[in-house]
Design an enzyme around this catalytic site. Structure first.
Site: not given
Ligand code: FAD
Length: 379
Positions: A337, A363, A366
């Site tokens: 954008i 941590e 995915s």
């Protein structure tokens, strides 16, 4: 179901927003460019009680709930995600675990100065050959009777240099595999600890990341957290809470990119009108807004479950997975954008995109979150 925040939660959110805009924004590009640790800003965050905000007042913390923590994390991460990870490690990975599983003596000696922010903490689980597969710990903690002897190397440790208190995961009984792993509180100034160079990272460049080497480091027996062999379970439980913090961080990064993009789309003109008036841009913003709101709902739900003392491991994995994927997508669209201006530093969105990438990795990547979530489906 009540979607309203309490007055106290709103006050904390506002305080974090004001602080981030007043103190973090001005130097964030320079700190990121030159990988400068935000020493003064961390001092202020400590004074505001952000480093020990979830620790109970009994141990000198702020006694705030996890929802408040998420709201504060979102506001800090919107402006400076590197500052938010320093806060996240202290609150979720270090203080919370010691408060929940530590002895009274450990809380007195280690938790109180951490909660007051006099000391910062670090959580040392990952190793050069043990990342997603945290069971294959090579760092050893040999039981020597009245103490343990630590040897090995930890990798990618956030707060490694600025922290005074380490929570270290290490293998004591390799024949027992993950049931032989222990967790220890280790004074960073102990003899035999050395640090690798500051990692030259893609994003979150001002956070303090090093490898840490242990050579015959003596750890008193009373510094072990929980029973012998509890360390792996400890690490997994602490990470369940930690993921709420990273979800909130990802949410903040995404929300920050959205706010900047909405503003820019109303200012920038192309073909005789503000680019917001081009439906392709307006629809992008709509999709971004939906993802940000979904990330917020999942993250606050995970925090709320934790506050209600209900199981939250699956919810925190979902929140972390969704919010980090959303952050990556939303920040990439934010750069689009902004056109060419999105590709240079002054407009912040390229930094947000680099920061978002890390939320998909640490941590638990995915892919690891999907392992956690899919396993919960067949329990
Ligand atoms: C900046 C930064 C800060 C960090 N801070 C800390 C910290 O403070 N403390 C700490 O202990 N660690 C920290 N980490 C380490 C981080 O948690 C690990 O990098 C992460 O868990 C992934 O481990 P890995 O890098 O070894 O990747 P690997 O485990 O080698 O994974 C490589 C790829 O394989 C995939 N993969 C692995 N196993 C599977 C599987 N079974 N199924 C499908 N895909 C799989 C992964 O998802 C990934 O895409 C930090 C990392 C970074 C980059």
């Amino acid at each position: 179901m009540n979607f309203n925040y309490t007055d106290e939660q709103l006050m904390i959110q506002q305080a974090a927003r004001d602080f981030a805009e007043r103190e973090l924004l001005a130097g964030v590009i320079e700190r990121d460019d030159h990988a400068i640790f935000p020493t003064e800003q961390v001092k202020m965050m400590t004074e505001m009680g952000f480093m020990g905000m979830m620790t109970s007042p009994e141990y000198d913390g702020g006694g705030m709930d996890t929802v408040s923590y998420v709201l504060a994390m979102e506001e800090i991460a919107k402006i400076d995600a590197a500052a938010s990870v320093i806060m996240s490690v202290c609150n979720s990975l270090v203080n919370w675990g010691i408060e929940k599983f530590g002895t009274e003596a450990q809380k007195e000696k280690f938790l109180k100065p951490l909660a007051r922010g006099e000391k910062l903490g670090a959580f040392l689980l990952s190793e050069p050959e043990a990342g997603s597969d945290a069971t294959s710990q090579r760092t050893t903690a040999e039981d020597k009777g009245d103490h343990y002897l630590l040897n090995g190397t930890k990798n990618w440790i956030t707060n490694a240099n600025c922290a005074s208190t380490y929570v270290v995961i290490a293998q004591t009984n390799p024949e027992k595999k993950h049931k032989g792993i222990n967790a220890f509180i280790v004074d960073k100034n102990s003899a035999g600890i050395s640090l690798g160079p500051h990692e030259n990272k893609m994003g979150m460049r001002s956070s303090d990341t090093h490898s840490v080497m242990f050579t015959d480091v003596i750890v008193p027996k009373e510094n072990r957290i929980g029973d012998d062999g509890f360390g792996f379970k400890y690490a997994m439980q602490v990470l369940e809470g930690g993921r709420i913090g990273i979800a909130a961080q990802a949410l903040g990064i995404a929300a920050g990119a959205l706010e900047r993009s909405v503003r820019y789309a109303q200012e920038r003109k192309a073909f005789g009108t503000e680019i917001f008036n081009h439906q392709a841009i307006a629809f992008k913003l709509a999709d971004m807004a939906v993802k940000v709101e979904n990330a917020r709902l999942l993250t606050v739900k995970a925090a709320w479950l934790k506050d209600q003392k209900q199981p939250f491991g699956n919810a925190s994995a979902m929140a972390k997975l969704y919010a980090s994927e959303a952050a990556m997508w939303v920040t990439t669209e934010a750069v689009q954008i902004h056109g060419g201006y999105g590709y240079v530093k002054e407009y912040h969105v390229e930094r947000l995109m680099r920061e978002a990438k890390l939320t998909q990795i640490y941590e638990g990547t995915s892919e690891v979150q999907k392992i956690v979530i899919s396993r919960s489906l067949i329990k």
